[in-house]
Design a protein around this motif. Structure first.
Motif: not given
Length: 146
Positions: A7-25
């Motif tokens: 298993i690669q992800l824990s529930t904390k990893d999923i909860l804390k994941k932040q995506f970078r934003t670009k001009v359109k999202g």
């Protein structure tokens, strides 16, 4: 077989994941990569669950076989015990005084002693029969431990 170490992800990893934003999202490639990991983890969880259910089914089958064997052995023991108990001899008590009384005492004493010994023999026979019936009932109703 899948393992929890896969298993690669824990529930904390999923909860804390932040995506970078670009001009359109959000960056679609980053989101797709993250979702691929989530999907892989869910597949791993499903495989682990299937394996565990398979092991549960196998163990339940073994348990049922063992219980069936134990029941058949218990039935065999019960049959053997019932056969041995029916072959028991009923013993009665005859007081030695009755035999000796023929040589001693008057006629009334002999009659009363003979009557007492007859009553005693009847009581002993009834007691023996009651014990046998009680033991048989206990075996039939499964209340007696072997």
């Amino acid at each position: 077989m899948a393992d929890l170490n896969d298993i690669q992800l824990s529930t904390k990893d999923i909860l804390k994941k932040q995506f970078r934003t670009k001009v359109k999202g959000l960056d679609p490639d980053e989101v797709d990569a993250f979702l691929d990991k989530v999907i892989a983890d869910y597949d791993t969880f499903e495989q682990i669950i299937e394996d565990l259910y398979g092991q549960i089914g196998k163990l339940q089958g073994e348990l049922m076989e063992d219980q069936h064997k134990e029941n058949s052995l218990q039935n065999q023991r019960t049959r053997t015990e019932s056969l041995s108990s029916t072959s028991e001899n009923v013993r009665t008590y005859t007081p030695s005084q009755q035999r000796a009384s023929q040589n001693f005492g008057s006629m009334n004493e002999e009659n009363s002693q003979a009557e007492n010994s007859t009553n005693m023999a009847i009581i002993q026979r009834i007691s023996t029969l009651e014990r046998k019936v009680y033991n048989l009932e206990q075996r039939v109703y499964g209340l007696q431990k072997e």
